[in-house]
Design a protein around this motif. Structure first.
Motif, PDB file in Angstrom:
ATOM      1  N   VAL A 143       0.923  -1.135  -0.004  1.00  0.00           N
ATOM      2  CA  VAL A 143       0.091  -0.055   0.065  1.00  0.00           C
ATOM      3  C   VAL A 143       0.959   1.143   0.110  1.00  0.00           C
ATOM      4  CG1 VAL A 143      -1.616   1.411   1.437  1.00  0.00           C
ATOM      5  CG2 VAL A 143      -2.058  -1.257   1.155  1.00  0.00           C
ATOM      6  N   GLU A 144       1.790   1.231   0.975  1.00  0.00           N
ATOM      7  CA  GLU A 144       2.677   2.528   0.968  1.00  0.00           C
ATOM      8  C   GLU A 144       3.437   2.654  -0.363  1.00  0.00           C
ATOM      9  OE1 GLU A 144       5.122   1.628   4.314  1.00  0.00           O
ATOM     10  OE2 GLU A 144       3.999   2.908   5.643  1.00  0.00           O
ATOM     11  N   ALA A 145       4.008   1.705  -0.801  1.00  0.00           N
ATOM     12  CA  ALA A 145       4.585   1.730  -2.401  1.00  0.00           C
ATOM     13  C   ALA A 145       3.681   2.171  -3.366  1.00  0.00           C
ATOM     14  CB  ALA A 145       5.156   0.355  -2.427  1.00  0.00           C
ATOM     15  N   ALA A 146       2.607   1.684  -3.265  1.00  0.00           N
ATOM     16  CA  ALA A 146       1.570   2.180  -4.647  1.00  0.00           C
ATOM     17  C   ALA A 146       1.297   3.488  -4.277  1.00  0.00           C
ATOM     18  CB  ALA A 146       0.503   1.350  -4.278  1.00  0.00           C
ATOM     19  N   LEU A 147       1.188   4.099  -3.025  1.00  0.00           N
ATOM     20  CA  LEU A 147       0.723   5.480  -2.629  1.00  0.00           C
ATOM     21  C   LEU A 147       1.831   6.330  -3.076  1.00  0.00           C
ATOM     22  CD1 LEU A 147      -1.240   5.243   0.719  1.00  0.00           C
ATOM     23  CD2 LEU A 147      -2.193   5.475  -1.437  1.00  0.00           C
ATOM     24  N   ALA A 148       2.989   6.024  -3.091  1.00  0.00           N
ATOM     25  CA  ALA A 148       4.284   6.774  -3.287  1.00  0.00           C
ATOM     26  C   ALA A 148       4.668   7.019  -4.835  1.00  0.00           C
ATOM     27  CB  ALA A 148       5.335   6.213  -2.610  1.00  0.00           C
ATOM     28  N   VAL A 149       3.705   6.173  -5.738  1.00  0.00           N
ATOM     29  CA  VAL A 149       3.993   6.142  -7.034  1.00  0.00           C
ATOM     30  C   VAL A 149       3.500   7.655  -7.649  1.00  0.00           C
ATOM     31  CG1 VAL A 149       3.253   5.280  -9.308  1.00  0.00           C
ATOM     32  CG2 VAL A 149       3.968   3.755  -7.335  1.00  0.00           C
ATOM     33  N   THR A 150       4.308   8.093  -8.534  1.00  0.00           N
ATOM     34  CA  THR A 150       3.962   9.453  -8.967  1.00  0.00           C
ATOM     35  C   THR A 150       3.680   9.331 -10.459  1.00  0.00           C
ATOM     36  OG1 THR A 150       6.188  10.196  -9.091  1.00  0.00           O
ATOM     37  CG2 THR A 150       5.052  10.844  -7.048  1.00  0.00           C
ATOM     38  N   ASP A 151       4.436   8.407 -11.042  1.00  0.00           N
ATOM     39  CA  ASP A 151       4.397   8.363 -12.664  1.00  0.00           C
ATOM     40  C   ASP A 151       4.241   6.996 -12.930  1.00  0.00           C
ATOM     41  OD1 ASP A 151       4.816   8.164 -15.294  1.00  0.00           O
ATOM     42  OD2 ASP A 151       6.782   8.966 -15.218  1.00  0.00           O
ATOM     43  N   LEU A 152       3.027   6.537 -13.576  1.00  0.00           N
ATOM     44  CA  LEU A 152       2.697   5.122 -13.790  1.00  0.00           C
ATOM     45  C   LEU A 152       3.825   4.269 -15.046  1.00  0.00           C
ATOM     46  CD1 LEU A 152      -1.106   4.956 -13.996  1.00  0.00           C
ATOM     47  CD2 LEU A 152       0.246   4.187 -12.077  1.00  0.00           C
ATOM     48  N   ASP A 153       4.618   5.410 -15.627  1.00  0.00           N
ATOM     49  CA  ASP A 153       5.731   4.915 -16.465  1.00  0.00           C
ATOM     50  C   ASP A 153       6.795   4.238 -15.729  1.00  0.00           C
ATOM     51  OD1 ASP A 153       4.238   5.406 -18.781  1.00  0.00           O
ATOM     52  OD2 ASP A 153       5.145   7.488 -18.944  1.00  0.00           O
ATOM     53  N   GLU A 154       6.871   4.461 -14.605  1.00  0.00           N
ATOM     54  CA  GLU A 154       7.873   3.783 -13.590  1.00  0.00           C
ATOM     55  C   GLU A 154       7.525   2.744 -12.823  1.00  0.00           C
ATOM     56  OE1 GLU A 154      10.878   5.261 -13.644  1.00  0.00           O
ATOM     57  OE2 GLU A 154      10.230   6.826 -15.192  1.00  0.00           O
ATOM     58  N   VAL A 155       6.279   2.169 -13.046  1.00  0.00           N
ATOM     59  CA  VAL A 155       5.907   0.840 -12.584  1.00  0.00           C
ATOM     60  C   VAL A 155       6.052  -0.358 -13.333  1.00  0.00           C
ATOM     61  CG1 VAL A 155       3.966  -0.166 -11.585  1.00  0.00           C
ATOM     62  CG2 VAL A 155       4.203   2.365 -11.058  1.00  0.00           C
ATOM     63  N   GLY A 156       6.526  -1.414 -12.784  1.00  0.00           N
ATOM     64  CA  GLY A 156       6.879  -2.813 -13.632  1.00  0.00           C
ATOM     65  C   GLY A 156       6.644  -3.911 -12.673  1.00  0.00           C
ATOM     66  N   THR A 157       6.988  -5.186 -13.178  1.00  0.00           N
ATOM     67  CA  THR A 157       6.821  -6.183 -12.416  1.00  0.00           C
ATOM     68  C   THR A 157       8.149  -6.978 -12.584  1.00  0.00           C
ATOM     69  OG1 THR A 157       5.880  -7.570 -14.327  1.00  0.00           O
ATOM     70  CG2 THR A 157       4.328  -6.479 -12.780  1.00  0.00           C
ATOM     71  N   ALA A 158       8.729  -7.933 -11.672  1.00  0.00           N
ATOM     72  CA  ALA A 158       9.739  -8.836 -11.729  1.00  0.00           C
ATOM     73  C   ALA A 158       9.312 -10.253 -11.241  1.00  0.00           C
ATOM     74  CB  ALA A 158      10.764  -8.056 -10.989  1.00  0.00           C
ATOM     75  N   THR A 159       8.221 -10.644 -11.870  1.00  0.00           N
ATOM     76  CA  THR A 159       7.755 -12.054 -11.468  1.00  0.00           C
ATOM     77  C   THR A 159       7.479 -12.877 -12.603  1.00  0.00           C
ATOM     78  OG1 THR A 159       5.640 -11.106 -11.445  1.00  0.00           O
ATOM     79  CG2 THR A 159       6.646 -11.250  -9.062  1.00  0.00           C
ATOM     80  N   PRO A 160       8.655 -13.109 -13.541  1.00  0.00           N
ATOM     81  CA  PRO A 160       8.303 -14.042 -14.747  1.00  0.00           C
ATOM     82  C   PRO A 160       7.934 -15.358 -14.435  1.00  0.00           C
ATOM     83  CG  PRO A 160      10.856 -13.760 -13.914  1.00  0.00           C
ATOM     84  CD  PRO A 160      10.029 -12.795 -13.200  1.00  0.00           C
ATOM     85  N   LEU A 161       8.097 -16.148 -13.043  1.00  0.00           N
ATOM     86  CA  LEU A 161       7.642 -17.298 -12.813  1.00  0.00           C
ATOM     87  C   LEU A 161       6.173 -17.235 -12.751  1.00  0.00           C
ATOM     88  CD1 LEU A 161       8.575 -20.148 -12.359  1.00  0.00           C
ATOM     89  CD2 LEU A 161       8.750 -19.837  -9.808  1.00  0.00           C
ATOM     90  N   LEU A 162       5.502 -16.116 -12.284  1.00  0.00           N
ATOM     91  CA  LEU A 162       4.126 -15.847 -12.139  1.00  0.00           C
ATOM     92  C   LEU A 162       3.609 -15.978 -13.442  1.00  0.00           C
ATOM     93  CD1 LEU A 162       1.527 -15.117 -10.569  1.00  0.00           C
ATOM     94  CD2 LEU A 162       2.241 -12.905 -10.734  1.00  0.00           C
ATOM     95  N   ASP A 163       4.061 -15.062 -14.376  1.00  0.00           N
ATOM     96  CA  ASP A 163       3.608 -15.006 -15.769  1.00  0.00           C
ATOM     97  C   ASP A 163       3.478 -16.449 -16.102  1.00  0.00           C
ATOM     98  OD1 ASP A 163       2.982 -12.333 -15.539  1.00  0.00           O
ATOM     99  OD2 ASP A 163       4.863 -11.734 -16.425  1.00  0.00           O
ATOM    100  N   TRP A 164       4.823 -17.286 -16.069  1.00  0.00           N
ATOM    101  CA  TRP A 164       4.891 -18.547 -16.460  1.00  0.00           C
ATOM    102  C   TRP A 164       3.899 -19.481 -16.050  1.00  0.00           C
ATOM    103  CZ3 TRP A 164       6.036 -23.592 -14.704  1.00  0.00           C
ATOM    104  CH2 TRP A 164       6.315 -24.537 -15.420  1.00  0.00           C
ATOM    105  N   CYS A 165       3.542 -19.117 -14.866  1.00  0.00           N
ATOM    106  CA  CYS A 165       2.576 -20.225 -14.391  1.00  0.00           C
ATOM    107  C   CYS A 165       1.162 -19.994 -14.904  1.00  0.00           C
ATOM    108  CB  CYS A 165       2.462 -20.018 -12.795  1.00  0.00           C
ATOM    109  SG  CYS A 165       3.782 -20.733 -11.868  1.00  0.00           S
ATOM    110  N   SER A 166       0.998 -18.592 -15.189  1.00  0.00           N
ATOM    111  CA  SER A 166      -0.302 -18.283 -16.021  1.00  0.00           C
ATOM    112  C   SER A 166      -0.366 -18.862 -17.295  1.00  0.00           C
ATOM    113  CB  SER A 166      -0.518 -16.634 -16.013  1.00  0.00           C
ATOM    114  OG  SER A 166      -1.559 -16.360 -16.710  1.00  0.00           O
ATOM    115  N   LEU A 167       0.609 -18.750 -17.936  1.00  0.00           N
ATOM    116  CA  LEU A 167       0.896 -19.186 -19.426  1.00  0.00           C
ATOM    117  C   LEU A 167       0.544 -20.898 -19.393  1.00  0.00           C
ATOM    118  CD1 LEU A 167       3.725 -17.101 -20.795  1.00  0.00           C
ATOM    119  CD2 LEU A 167       1.544 -17.002 -21.570  1.00  0.00           C
ATOM    120  N   ARG A 168       1.197 -21.486 -18.307  1.00  0.00           N
ATOM    121  CA  ARG A 168       1.069 -23.108 -18.306  1.00  0.00           C
ATOM    122  C   ARG A 168      -0.288 -23.380 -17.748  1.00  0.00           C
ATOM    123  NH1 ARG A 168       4.320 -26.677 -20.591  1.00  0.00           N
ATOM    124  NH2 ARG A 168       3.690 -28.093 -18.777  1.00  0.00           N
TER     125      ARG A 168
END
Length: 227
Positions: free
Chosen positions: A191-216
Motif C-alpha cells: 500500500v505504501e509503495a503504491a501511494l508513493a508512485v507519481t508516474d505510472l511509467d515507472e511501475v513494472g513487475t519482476a515476477t516472470p515465474l508468475l507469468d509462466w504459471c499463468s501461461l502454463r
C-alpha cells in the motif's frame, strides 16, 4: 472515514460480493501443480513476491491513480488509466481475471450502490474495467479514503489467493489464516509503495515465474480455476 463508507467497503470486498473471485487463482493452481507452493511457508513466500514485485505493486499503483483521477474529478485522465489497466496484463488469463471481475463489480455496484460517476463510467467504457480501477472508482465516488480503500483491496486480493491455496494444496483453514496474518506487513508495505508512485511509467513487475504459471495454466490438463 464514517460508518457508511466503511460498511460499503466491507460489503464490496467481502468474498460474498458476486464478482466471481472464487473461480480465479491468479496462477496459484499451476504453482501448486509444479511444486512451487507446497505448504504454508512456500505459499507466504510466493504471495510476498506477487504483492511486492508483481500484481500487487501494479494494481496498487493503478488503484491509487484511478482513485485520485476520479476524486478530482478528471475523467479523461481516469479513462486513460482504465485503458492502461486493461492492457497491463501479462497473459490472456490474467486479463480475463481482471476484466471479468471488474465488469461484474461495476455492474453490481452501480445497481446496489448507485452513483452518477459509476453510471457515466459504464456508459463511456462499455461496462469493462479492470478490477482495481473499478473498485477505486466506486471508493472515490462514495467518499472512501484512498489508503483505507487500497488496503482493503489488497487484503481481499491476498485473502482470495490464500483461499485458492487452501483448496488446492490443500491447506487447513488455520494455516490459511496464519498465512494471511504473516502477510499483514507485506500488504501494508505494498500500500505504501503504491501511494508513493507519481508516474505510472515507472511501475513494472519482476515476477516472470508468475507469468509462466499463468501461461502454463492455459493448457493445464486438470483445472479447478479459470486462472
Amino acid at each position: 472515514m464514517g460508518a457508511d463508507p466503511l460498511y460499503r467497503l466491507l460489503a464490496w470486498l467481502s468474498p460474498a460480493y458476486p464478482i466471481g473471485a472464487f473461480s480465479y487463482s491468479h496462477g496459484v493452481e499451476t504453482a501448486v501443480e509444479k511444486g512451487f507452493i507446497r505448504d504454508r511457508a512456500s505459499l507466504v513466500t510466493w504471495l510476498e513476491s506477487v504483492l511486492l514485485l508483481g500484481t500487487g505493486v501494479v494494481d496498487g499503483a493503478l488503484f491509487a491513480a484511478a482513485w485520485r483521477a476520479a476524486a478530482a474529478p478528471d475523467w479523461p485522465a481516469f479513462d486513460a488509466i482504465a485503458e492502461r489497466a486493461a492492457a497491463w496484463r501479462g497473459t490472456s488469463e490474467m486479463a480475463l481475471e481482471s476484466r471479468q471481475q471488474g465488469g461484474s463489480f461495476l455492474s453490481i455496484t452501480r445497481t446496489a450502490w448507485p452513483h452518477a460517476a459509476l453510471a457515466a463510467a459504464h456508459e463511456r467504457l462499455g461496462g469493462e474495467l479492470a478490477l482495481p480501477v473499478a473498485v477505486a472508482l466506486a471508493a472515490a465516488a462514495h467518499g472512501i479514503a484512498l489508503e483505507a480503500a487500497l488496503g482493503g483491496y489488497l487484503h481481499a486480493f491476498t485473502a482470495n489467493l490464500i483461499s485458492a491455496a487452501v483448496r488446492t494444496v490443500p491447506l487447513g483453514q488455520t494455516d490459511g489464516q496464519i498465512a494471511l496474518a504473516a502477510l499483514e506487513g507485506v500488504v501494508h508495505h505494498t500500500v505504501e509503495a503504491a501511494l508513493a508512485v507519481t508516474d505510472l511509467d515507472e511501475v513494472g513487475t519482476a515476477t516472470p515465474l508468475l507469468d509462466w504459471c499463468s501461461l502454463r495454466h492455459e493448457t493445464q490438463y486438470t483445472r479447478l480455476f479459470r486462472s
